[in-house]
Motif scaffolding. Structure first.
Motif, PDB file in Angstrom:
ATOM      1  N   LEU A 180       0.844  -1.185   0.075  1.00  0.00           N
ATOM      2  CA  LEU A 180      -0.094   0.049  -0.203  1.00  0.00           C
ATOM      3  C   LEU A 180       0.916   1.347  -0.199  1.00  0.00           C
ATOM      4  CD1 LEU A 180      -2.753   1.007   0.031  1.00  0.00           C
ATOM      5  CD2 LEU A 180      -2.569   1.034   2.553  1.00  0.00           C
ATOM      6  N   TRP A 181       0.860   1.972  -1.042  1.00  0.00           N
ATOM      7  CA  TRP A 181       1.517   3.121  -1.157  1.00  0.00           C
ATOM      8  C   TRP A 181       0.507   4.277  -0.678  1.00  0.00           C
ATOM      9  CZ3 TRP A 181       6.771   3.526  -2.406  1.00  0.00           C
ATOM     10  CH2 TRP A 181       7.422   2.113  -2.950  1.00  0.00           C
ATOM     11  N   VAL A 182       1.260   5.261  -0.006  1.00  0.00           N
ATOM     12  CA  VAL A 182       0.321   6.260   0.430  1.00  0.00           C
ATOM     13  C   VAL A 182       0.989   7.493   0.609  1.00  0.00           C
ATOM     14  CG1 VAL A 182      -1.015   6.894   2.935  1.00  0.00           C
ATOM     15  CG2 VAL A 182      -0.737   4.612   2.258  1.00  0.00           C
ATOM     16  N   ARG A 183       0.383   8.474   0.263  1.00  0.00           N
ATOM     17  CA  ARG A 183       0.767   9.984   0.321  1.00  0.00           C
ATOM     18  C   ARG A 183       0.850  10.494   1.872  1.00  0.00           C
ATOM     19  NH1 ARG A 183       0.357  13.811  -4.014  1.00  0.00           N
ATOM     20  NH2 ARG A 183       0.792  15.362  -2.507  1.00  0.00           N
ATOM     21  N   LYS A 184       2.119  10.500   2.390  1.00  0.00           N
ATOM     22  CA  LYS A 184       2.333  10.656   3.870  1.00  0.00           C
ATOM     23  C   LYS A 184       2.066  11.980   4.265  1.00  0.00           C
ATOM     24  CE  LYS A 184       3.863   9.698   7.943  1.00  0.00           C
ATOM     25  NZ  LYS A 184       3.868  11.032   8.739  1.00  0.00           N
ATOM     26  N   ASP A 185       2.324  12.987   3.095  1.00  0.00           N
ATOM     27  CA  ASP A 185       1.978  14.248   3.341  1.00  0.00           C
ATOM     28  C   ASP A 185       0.238  14.741   3.253  1.00  0.00           C
ATOM     29  OD1 ASP A 185       2.232  13.494   0.376  1.00  0.00           O
ATOM     30  OD2 ASP A 185       1.722  15.705   0.052  1.00  0.00           O
ATOM     31  N   TRP A 186      -0.255  13.839   2.853  1.00  0.00           N
ATOM     32  CA  TRP A 186      -1.606  14.051   3.049  1.00  0.00           C
ATOM     33  C   TRP A 186      -2.108  13.313   4.117  1.00  0.00           C
ATOM     34  CZ3 TRP A 186      -5.079  12.334  -1.894  1.00  0.00           C
ATOM     35  CH2 TRP A 186      -4.592  13.074  -3.142  1.00  0.00           C
ATOM     36  N   VAL A 187      -1.416  12.344   4.546  1.00  0.00           N
ATOM     37  CA  VAL A 187      -1.908  11.788   5.932  1.00  0.00           C
ATOM     38  C   VAL A 187      -1.811  12.918   6.890  1.00  0.00           C
ATOM     39  CG1 VAL A 187      -1.337   9.969   7.740  1.00  0.00           C
ATOM     40  CG2 VAL A 187      -1.583   9.604   5.324  1.00  0.00           C
ATOM     41  N   ASP A 188      -0.592  13.535   6.924  1.00  0.00           N
ATOM     42  CA  ASP A 188       0.009  14.632   7.952  1.00  0.00           C
ATOM     43  C   ASP A 188      -1.186  15.941   7.807  1.00  0.00           C
ATOM     44  OD1 ASP A 188       1.882  12.925   8.807  1.00  0.00           O
ATOM     45  OD2 ASP A 188       3.510  14.115   7.563  1.00  0.00           O
ATOM     46  N   LYS A 189      -1.680  15.960   6.598  1.00  0.00           N
ATOM     47  CA  LYS A 189      -2.350  17.373   6.452  1.00  0.00           C
ATOM     48  C   LYS A 189      -3.619  17.205   7.104  1.00  0.00           C
ATOM     49  CE  LYS A 189      -4.002  20.191   2.506  1.00  0.00           C
ATOM     50  NZ  LYS A 189      -3.799  20.339   1.050  1.00  0.00           N
ATOM     51  N   VAL A 190      -4.228  15.787   7.090  1.00  0.00           N
ATOM     52  CA  VAL A 190      -5.657  15.458   7.581  1.00  0.00           C
ATOM     53  C   VAL A 190      -5.541  15.160   9.288  1.00  0.00           C
ATOM     54  CG1 VAL A 190      -6.553  15.083   5.350  1.00  0.00           C
ATOM     55  CG2 VAL A 190      -5.738  13.284   6.836  1.00  0.00           C
ATOM     56  N   GLY A 191      -4.377  15.077   9.706  1.00  0.00           N
ATOM     57  CA  GLY A 191      -4.087  14.623  10.980  1.00  0.00           C
ATOM     58  C   GLY A 191      -4.300  13.296  11.410  1.00  0.00           C
ATOM     59  N   ALA A 192      -4.301  12.284  10.133  1.00  0.00           N
ATOM     60  CA  ALA A 192      -4.370  10.968  10.617  1.00  0.00           C
ATOM     61  C   ALA A 192      -3.203  10.119  10.535  1.00  0.00           C
ATOM     62  CB  ALA A 192      -5.211  10.315   9.326  1.00  0.00           C
ATOM     63  N   LYS A 193      -3.293   8.746  10.917  1.00  0.00           N
ATOM     64  CA  LYS A 193      -2.183   7.721  11.054  1.00  0.00           C
ATOM     65  C   LYS A 193      -2.168   7.143   9.840  1.00  0.00           C
ATOM     66  CE  LYS A 193      -2.139   7.928  16.076  1.00  0.00           C
ATOM     67  NZ  LYS A 193      -2.427   7.010  17.298  1.00  0.00           N
ATOM     68  N   LEU A 194      -0.911   6.343   9.635  1.00  0.00           N
ATOM     69  CA  LEU A 194      -0.803   5.561   8.459  1.00  0.00           C
ATOM     70  C   LEU A 194      -1.798   4.341   8.949  1.00  0.00           C
ATOM     71  CD1 LEU A 194       2.966   5.513   7.543  1.00  0.00           C
ATOM     72  CD2 LEU A 194       0.888   6.312   6.405  1.00  0.00           C
TER      73      LEU A 194
END
Length: 545
Positions: A180-194
């Motif tokens: 699973l490839w994820v945009r970590k910058d998006w995760v950080d932007k919405v305040g979520a976790k991987l």
């Protein structure tokens, strides 16, 4: 594998051998020259040149220096110089199976062929290829034996007939499963976790869509291939392994018709209806699907470790702030990320025509070619350094087209070896500690560490695959499940294409809501009645031999 000989096969084989003998001047084993122990030496040089002919797939990409040819280039000259073995192209084709089927009926076979499993079985059944057992045991180099040995018995067992090694398999390395490839910058932007679990994956996709993280008004939760098989981690989290033969209750069963698949399809259908899966996935071209990621509309997708060698790497051109990470998700209820071990034979099997005078010469060519491609020996490294103006324009380990026998072999666990090699050299700060053919990856890693995304896309892709991808491909939570069967049965040859079409169409209709989930039960019934049960019986018979 055991030979299955019917009276019809024997009659066909007799006719073929009659033709074959007529075309080769009636050679027989008794007429062949004795192979000396010196000839068996893995790197022993012949006093008199040994030439073999080979049938090849057409090479449509010319990546050779000016003046060089498929028969005469740095890779082939290395083998000729070291062991006095020369290859001549008998013919090239875009349809190897068709060409070899015709050649078998006429007896016009080249000395060496790279064949599919189906053609391999036909050649064996008709006694047209050489037993390579003694050749492998005596002439295979330490490097080739170590590579084959990394698969345990799994790899060579695929080419053994009655205990005899009848071919040299190309390899399909391990751990090429979907990550699973994820945009970590998006995760950080919405305040979520991987994400970790299936629920986490869908929740993150939902957050991306609801908050329109891309800022385009068209944020896509998950990108999906048209046949749904890049979503294998979702299936695996449910204990489902479609399109694979699996061991179940002491028998081999087809994964796509198990009840766990219905559970996974139910979930995928629900998520599609909610809009968390790209609504147009079934009709998008590969370019259109890639564009969703490259242009910043999608922040999650499944793809193997080698994503950096695809167009997805171009996403940093559109958004220099993009941060892609690979994770092993979703895990199952026991915290394991599961995958099926794919067929270890990749790309084909190299076979040698029966009664070819020097089958050990073919093994020598493979030895030296492997050394050359991967820079496994000081001799191979020095040879390339001594001929810098003759190097191939693409000197990667995958560029086997110009070699005498275009086969690729590599360690089952090469991704871990490769990654560990890079990290060890990085910690030591010493590029000379990296295996020669991996230097380009090491340099890409160093450049990324220094400049981040302010590098060209190809360098970024090299880093993404070789560091991020290879690291995650060896996640400690990975559980690789042995497959129940590889290969083809007699009924498969006649009915498998239609069964696969039925399977793919049914799964797509269920996911897209064009058919109710209970359509899966009808599919299973139809699959079994129209050849599935017969094929399953044949698979178990072959597996129990």
């Amino acid at each position: 594998m055991n030979k299955r000989r019917t009276m019809a096969t024997l009659l066909i084989g007799s006719m073929m051998m009659a033709i074959f003998s007529g075309c080769t001047g009636g050679n027989s084993e008794s007429a062949q020259p004795q192979i000396s122990e010196q000839d068996y030496e893995p790197y022993g040089k012949y006093e008199t040149p040994v030439e073999f002919t080979i049938g090849r797939n057409t090479n449509h990409v010319n990546n050779l220096p000016s003046g060089d040819t498929i028969e005469d280039n740095l890779a082939t000259r290395y083998v000729e110089d070291r062991v006095n073995v020369t290859a001549k192209v008998a013919w090239e084709t875009d349809d190897m199976d068709q060409k070899l089927s015709l050649s078998m009926t006429t007896g016009d076979l080249p000395d060496v062929m790279l064949v599919s499993r189906e053609i391999f079985n036909q050649l064996v059944d008709n006694d047209l290829i050489a037993d390579m057992t003694e050749v492998y045991e005596k002439t295979a180099s330490e490097g080739v034996k170590n590579i084959y040995g990394s698969y345990g018995d799994l790899l060579l067992n695929q080419v053994k007939v009655d205990g005899k090694i009848m071919g040299l398999p190309m390899t399909n390395i391990g751990n090429q499963h979907q990550l699973l490839w994820v945009r970590k910058d998006w995760v950080d932007k919405v305040g979520a976790k991987l994400p970790e679990t299936v629920e986490d994956v869908w929740n993150l996709a939902r957050t991306f869509v609801e908050k329109d993280v891309s800022g385009t008004g068209k944020t896509v939760g998950m990108v999906m291939d048209s046949n749904a098989m890049n979503f294998t981690p979702i299936f695996a989290a449910h204990g489902a392994f479609p399109m694979n033969w699996i061991q179940k209750d002491g028998q081999v069963e087809y994964g796509s018709v198990q009840p766990e698949v219905k559970q996974a399809l139910t979930e995928l259908s629900t998520m599609y209806k909610e809009g968390l899966i790209d609504k147009q996935f079934a009709v998008r071209s590969n370019e259109e699907k890639e564009a969703l990621v490259i242009n910043g509309q999608a922040g999650m997708l499944f793809n193997p470790w080698w994503i950096g060698y695809t167009n997805y790497k171009d996403s940093i051109k559109q958004d220099p702030e993009a941060v892609w990470v690979a994770i092993s998700a979703p895990v199952d209820e026991n915290g394991k990320f599961k995958t099926i071990r794919q067929d270890p034979v990749g790309g084909g099997i190299v076979v040698v025509k029966k009664d070819f005078a020097h089958p050990e010469a073919i093994m020598k060519s493979v030895n030296l070619t492997t050394d050359f491609l991967y820079s496994l020996t000081e001799d191979a490294i020095n040879y390339k350094n001594e001929h810098p103006d003759e190097l191939l324009t693409d000197a990667s380990r995958w560029n086997n087209d110009p070699t005498q026998i275009p086969m690729q072999v590599d360690y089952d666990d090469v991704l871990k070896r490769y990654y560990d090699d890079l990290i060890k050299a990085d910690k030591a700060g010493d590029a000379s500690a990296v295996q020669e053919d991996r230097v380009v990856s090491f340099k890409a890693y160093q450049e990324f560490k220094e400049k981040g995304n302010a590098i060209d896309a190809n360098t970024y892709g090299e880093y993404l695959s070789r560091i991020e991808g290879q690291r995650e491909a060896n996640n400690p939570n990975l559980e690789v499940i042995p497959a129940g069967f590889y290969g083809t049965t007699e009924t498969m040859k006649l009915k498998w294409a239609n069964l696969q079409k039925l399977e793919e169409e049914t799964m797509l209709k269920i996911i897209m809501g064009e058919a109710p989930v209970d359509e899966f039960d009808k599919f299973v019934d139809t699959w079994k009645r129209t050849g599935g049960d017969e094929i399953t019986e044949e698979v178990n018979e072959m597996s129990n031999r």
